[in-house]
Design an enzyme around this catalytic site. Structure first.
Site, PDB file in Angstrom:
ATOM      1  N   GLU B  61     -14.728   1.623  -7.538  1.00 11.34           N
ATOM      2  CA  GLU B  61     -13.278   1.809  -7.500  1.00 11.34           C
ATOM      3  C   GLU B  61     -12.858   2.906  -6.522  1.00 11.34           C
ATOM      4  OE1 GLU B  61     -14.943   1.251 -10.247  1.00 11.34           O
ATOM      5  OE2 GLU B  61     -14.055  -0.654 -10.868  1.00 11.34           O
ATOM      6  N   HIS B 130     -10.255  -2.053 -21.871  1.00 12.39           N
ATOM      7  CA  HIS B 130      -9.530  -3.150 -21.251  1.00 12.39           C
ATOM      8  C   HIS B 130      -8.093  -3.256 -21.757  1.00 12.39           C
ATOM      9  CE1 HIS B 130     -13.733  -4.183 -20.604  1.00 12.39           C
ATOM     10  NE2 HIS B 130     -13.356  -5.010 -19.649  1.00 12.39           N
TER      11      HIS B 130
END
Lengths: 473, 328, 380
Positions: B61, B130
């Site tokens: 990321e 999530h």
């Protein structure tokens, strides 16, 4: 649990944030009892003596007399278990003075670290760090604003800025013409508690908001005269949000009497705030006596007694202005009216010839009068012929008021809530039971001097019932 | 010409348009190319625009955002995807220390027109990491702009506006709403679209103002519908832009209703609701009938899937808060 | 023979490094590494003299900056003392079309890009945070977060390829500078991953000056840094970082390798941070004097001076003139630094967003009113 407890300066009332220590009443090493008065502190409002929270031995006094201390700061340390042997010597070190705290020098001592190296002195009075100029010494001084002496010291009062500092645009004071009612949350609560509809009040605050004063003003207006909503008040016309009550019965009569009285007799109201601690103590004494064993006693009893005794000394207060005969009729008998709030409205039942009753009889009469009034069974005969009235606004939590004379009477006494308050007692500030008396009188009959003397007598009696009683007999 | 499409599809269409209209737009992220994204948001785009415009990146990321910075310096307009909210943290350094500050650091010489798309929020029955709501970490960072859509029409226009903006923008997508449908005019001229950083009254009302964004807008609208049956007329505002916030619309509403309730999934402590409450209290002080209330996630790590419904603000909790507001 | 380098090089670390000029000033014509790459330089006398001038000037300016910091005119200074050859050599290898991504110590590289040496001083003086146009100068802003710029460089290099500027002798190349400490950062390793995977046209130039503040190399790696590249799939080579010729030769080769479309290279410039990490660091706390002394004899400038003298490329008159010119430049720099104005306080609200922000505008207005309410303009 630490055996040495630090006592912090409590909030002495209404969100005050600091207090000045006037005098210590104890010193380090003294053995003190729980609640013993240990220090005298002055706040913005009054001087207060503070009782100790724990018993024990005073081990440390943090701030000398003359120091201003913040609420929550420790002021004295008390060893609550002095018999447990010597204290460990791990108490915090000497407390820095306010001045030294205000202007903390961060630069280290000379020679400690080489100049320019981390922790060492750096140019500009700073201390060197790895990544920049380093922290600098600050002072506890406000930046001067125009019109103030430059370099004002910390003890000078802060100068008023000519322009308001930052923030939302100051709300302009404009009259509110329509839309939602504006009011600060505390004012909304006040209005709700007092049963006032905010929408009926013209706001005088910013943006046309309703202020606390506006609410009180609206209440006072309601009490004295038919309330007339002025132009500019809420223009919220919504019939579904209006309740219509027919004026009849007690309410109608009361209203008529109010109007008759208010617009006929020139009312003057005088106020006297007194320390009634001794009255309360006297009541306690009376309660303990067998003569009053099974009868309910209240401060109203002694107020009534005060009125009766003082009326004897100043008979003119117990009189009537008779316009028809162009006379003032002074009466020897006191038909004492006690204002009572009932479901049907305000009534003023009377105790006939109250001056002839013994104290116990007076107490009984008062109790039964109030009970009967509350049950709605007061006979009409009891509601006429009053010569002097007492209205007890204290039960509503109110300090005082400007009572309206019942028709035919020349004086009425409003007697407010009795509150513990700081009071000068024998030259010192003490917490005493304090109340306010308000005497309204008809100025055609009673002039200022008479009214004042009568009121003062009431005050004298309630300040020292036993003394007054003896002096007046 | 309007179609009824899902929010996810609306984003797909919007991204397609940006790729069509500006050759400098590139999409980059994990699994965005061949797979079309784990939520299919970029479905079909690599096939049509090539793998040098829709790039499957290494699993890194910080690398996604850091290389996007370099690409932006080079003149590209990268649209980065962070696969899930809970995985943005390795990129947080690049986002707040570099993306947010480059324009300021360079005194306006170097622009980074980067969009960072992040599916956020819970309610999908997922495992850890999530279902996060990290928007406050970004809204709190000067130099970044933060927006979130709540419905397909906004998704379509807002993603395009974000890509076209020279500001660096974190674009939060309410993943639990990806499959909810709505009407979208795919041919609409973007110039006439609702401004990117404006809030919108999603439902006009008179009795109280519900403030919501992202996945909670639907929750707030449902609550308002239920309240209407009880005779309460609630106004719902979709914030849309979390930094900057369009306060004018909010203040006007609260001044009319006198009551404000903020709803967000993120934990309440130091969340966006706190900022809204502080500002509303200051600017609407005389108009408030009750304090600003917040209905939020609890101050615990996001819980396991089987209890998440108890954690998330729902219609009942919102209406309870409205009732509390009326209790003042 | 160790992977990637020859085993020659006077005073080389285990595994050797590419060296074309010994500490005594002796020239080595060429070096061939284990990979079969041959490095050499072919300079005219003027070019040699030019390199010397660069080295001396860069050191002299650095010394002036250090003095300015001690005098409180700069809040901080990151000195490049001892690293002049690594920076001047690699900097001179860059072509005008190439792009450099520095850390915050590459004042020598900046100088070789013909950028006004005062450009980074606003940052160190605290009047701005760099504030220059990266694209105009082909030199990115100084990046303080360790290693972050390596990802920026990699992304930029990817963009070069996307623009079709990779794969020709005239193509663009990108160089990313970082230190030994940075090689531990995740983002630097991610940059290696991306550069390898995307075959980015770039050079990773690591100035291994042996220390990250106080932590020695052994705290950052178990193997020589140049060997890390192999793990990521591209070549790594170590040079004598105090040898401006090796620095030039190897960087040039690597840049050409990149611009030709052959992907990234890692260069480890083995050098030494003669000064402190930044001005208030105290290196005596973590390294011993003898170590510093041992590096003094490997000084990049004295070896080059010895070389020029021996080869009669430069004489005392030349050396004196160079010193004098450097001093003039340094004094001019000093004047200009001292003349730097503090930014107007309200300017801090500028450049937060390209499109501006109503919030910032409102706060700017509030601040202006607040600031105007005080006497005078100096903050206490």
């Amino acid at each position: 649990m630490s055996r040495v407890k630090e006592f912090t300066l409590p909030d002495l009332g209404e969100g005050l944030t600091e207090g000045e220590i006037l005098a210590w009443l104890v010193k380090v090493g003294d053995t003190i009892e729980l609640n013993q008065l240990i220090v005298e502190v002055e706040t913005a409002k009054a001087a207060v003596e503070i009782p100790a929270k724990w018993a024990g031995v005073v081990t440390r006094i943090f701030h000398e007399a003359g120091t201003t201390v913040e609420v929550g700061a420790p002021i004295v340390a008390i060893d609550t278990d002095p018999s447990a042997g010597p204290l460990p010597s791990d108490l915090p070190g000497p407390v820095p003075s306010a001045e030294s705290l205000a202007a903390v020098e961060i630069a280290p001592a000379e020679g400690a670290v080489e100049p320019g190296l981390i922790g060492g002195p750096a140019p500009g009075g700073r201390t060197a760090v790895l990544v920049g100029y380093g922290p600098k010494t600050t002072t506890a001084k406000r930046r001067p604003r125009p019109g103030t002496p430059a370099g004002a010291t910390t003890t000078a009062p802060p100068p008023t800025p000519p322009r308001a500092p930052v923030t939302p645009p100051a709300p302009a004071v404009t009259a509110r013409t329509s839309g939602p009612v504006l009011a600060k949350p505390p004012v909304r609560k006040l209005a709700r508690d007092l049963g006032v509809d905010l929408g009926t009040i013209t706001g005088t605050g910013p943006l046309g908001s309703v202020t606390r004063d506006d609410v009180h003003q609206a209440l006072a207006t309601v009490a004295e005269a038919p309330a007339v909503t002025t132009a500019g008040a809420a223009a919220v016309f919504d019939a579904s949000r209006e309740q219509r009550i027919t004026v009849k019965g007690v309410r109608k009569l009361t209203a008529e009497n109010m109007v008759a009285s208010a617009f006929t007799a020139p009312h003057v109201t005088e106020f006297l705030t007194i320390d009634v601690t001794r009255t309360m103590k006297t009541l306690e004494k009376l309660k303990a006596r067998r003569e009053f064993r099974d009868v309910r006693l209240s401060p109203l009893l002694l107020v009534a007694k005060a009125v009766l005794l003082a009326a004897k000394r100043h008979p003119m207060v117990n009189s009537t202005w008779s316009a028809a005969t162009n006379e003032i009729v002074v009466k020897e008998y006191v038909n004492l009216g006690i204002a009572a709030a009932t479901e049907r409205g305000l009534i003023v039942p009377t105790i006939k010839d109250a001056g002839r009753l013994t104290l116990r009889e007076l107490a009984e009469a008062l109790n039964s009068l109030v009970q009967v009034a509350k049950s709605g069974k007061t006979p009409p005969s009891a509601m006429t012929g009053g010569t002097f009235s007492i209205t007890n606004v204290g039960v509503f939590g109110v300090d005082s008021g400007t009572p309206i004379l019942p028709p035919g009477e020349s004086a009425i006494l409003a007697f407010g809530a009795i509150r513990p308050m700081p009071w000068v007692h024998k030259g010192k500030i003490k917490i005493r039971q304090v109340t306010t008396l308000a005497l309204s009188f008809d100025h055609r009959v009673i002039d200022g001097e008479l009214g004042s003397k009568f009121l003062r007598d009431l005050g004298d009696f309630l300040t020292d019932p036993e003394g007054a009683l003896l002096s007046w007999s | 010409m309007s179609e009824i499409i899902t929010l996810g599809k609306a984003l797909n269409h919007g991204l397609r348009r940006t790729l069509e209209q500006n050759a400098k737009v590139i999409i980059m992220g994990e699994d965005v190319g061949k797979l079309g994204g784990v939520f299919r948001i970029t479905d079909g785009l690599q096939k049509d625009f090539g793998d040098d415009r829709v790039i499957d990146t290494p699993l890194a990321e910080a690398g996604i955002i850091g290389t996007a910075v370099g690409l932006a310096i080079r003149g590209y307009r990268p649209v980065c995807e962070i696969q899930f909210d809970g995985f943005v943290y390795p990129a947080y350094n690049q986002i707040v220390a570099q993306v947010a500050k480059m324009f300021y650091r360079s005194k306006g010489h170097v622009r980074l027109p980067i969009v960072i798309r992040i599916p956020f929020g819970g309610g999908i029955g997922a495992v850890e990491h999530h279902s996060e709501s990290p928007e406050a970490y970004f809204a709190h960072t000067p130099g970044l702009k933060v927006v979130t859509c709540s419905n397909p029409a906004d998704a379509y226009s807002m993603i395009q506006q974000a890509v076209n903006s020279d500001d660096p923008i974190v674009f939060f997508e309410p993943k639990r709403r990806y499959w909810e449908k709505g009407e979208v005019d795919l041919a609409a001229d973007l110039a006439g679209a609702y401004p990117l950083h404006a809030s919108r009254i999603a439902r006009a009302g008179t009795d109280a103002t519900l403030l919501a964004y992202g996945p909670m807008v639907r929750t707030a609208l449902d609550a308002a519908a239920a309240a209407a049956e009880d005779g309460r007329n609630l106004e719902v505002i979709d914030l849309r832009s979390l930094s900057p916030v369009d306060y004018d619309t909010i203040y006007a509403s609260v001044r009319r209703t006198g009551r404000a309730i903020v709803v967000h999934e993120a934990p309440g402590n130091i969340g966006l609701g706190a900022e809204l409450a502080a500002r509303i209290s200051e600017q609407c002080f005389y108009y408030l009938q009750a304090p600003v209330l917040r209905v939020t996630g609890y101050d615990i790590p996001y819980p396991a899937a089987r209890v998440e419904e108890e954690y998330l603000p729902d219609l009942d909790r919102v209406l309870d808060a409205v009732d509390r507001s009326f209790g003042w | 023979m160790a992977n990637g380098v020859s085993d020659v090089g006077a005073d080389a670390p285990a595994g050797g490094f590419v060296q074309l000029l010994t500490p005594d000033g002796e020239r080595i014509d060429s070096v061939t590494t284990a990979d079969g790459v041959t490095y050499s330089v072919d300079f005219t006398d003027d070019e040699y003299r030019g390199l010397y001038r660069d080295l001396v000037t860069v050191r002299r300016l650095d010394a002036e900056a250090t003095a300015l910091q001690r005098q409180g005119e700069l809040g901080i200074w990151a000195s490049l003392l001892g690293q002049e050859a690594a920076q001047v050599g690699s900097g001179r290898a860059l072509r005008p079309q190439d792009m450099a991504f520095p850390t915050y110590r590459e004042h020598g590289v900046l100088y070789t890009r013909s950028i006004d040496p005062i450009m980074p001083f606003g940052l160190f003086r605290g009047v701005d945070q760099g504030g220059w146009d990266a694209n105009e100068h082909r030199f990115n802003g100084y990046t303080i977060v360790i290693g972050s710029q390596t990802l920026h460089a990699t992304g930029y290099a990817m963009g070069v390829t996307m623009d079709g500027k990779t794969g020709t002798p005239d193509g663009e190349a990108v160089i990313a500078y970082f230190g030994d400490g940075a090689t531990s950062q995740g983002e630097v390793n991610e940059a290696f991953v991306w550069a390898g995977v995307f075959h980015a046209p770039m050079v990773f130039f690591c100035q291994n000056n042996q220390y990250a503040i106080s932590e020695p190399l052994e705290r950052q790696t178990r193997i020589p840094l140049y060997r890390r590249a192999a793990g990521f799939g591209f070549p790594g080579v170590r040079i004598d970082g105090n040898d401006v010729l090796a620095s030039f030769a190897v960087t040039r080769a690597a840049l050409d390798h990149a611009r030709n479309g052959q992907g990234p290279t890692l260069i480890e410039a083995y050098t030494y941070r003669m000064g402190a990490h930044t001005s208030s660091d105290d290196p005596t706390r973590y390294r011993i004097a003898s170590e510093v002394e041992s590096w003094k004899v490997k000084d990049p400038i004295s070896r080059f001076k010895a070389f020029l003298a021996k080869q009669q490329i430069g004489d005392d008159g030349f050396f004196a003139e160079v010193d004098e010119s450097a001093k003039v430049l340094a004094l001019d720099l000093r004047e200009r630094v001292l003349a730097m104005p503090d930014p107007a306080p309200v300017s801090m609200f500028d450049h937060a967003y390209p499109n501006g922000s109503p919030e910032v505008d409102a706060q700017r207005r509030q601040f202006t009113d607040y600031h105007a309410s005080f006497e005078g303009t100096d903050h206490r």
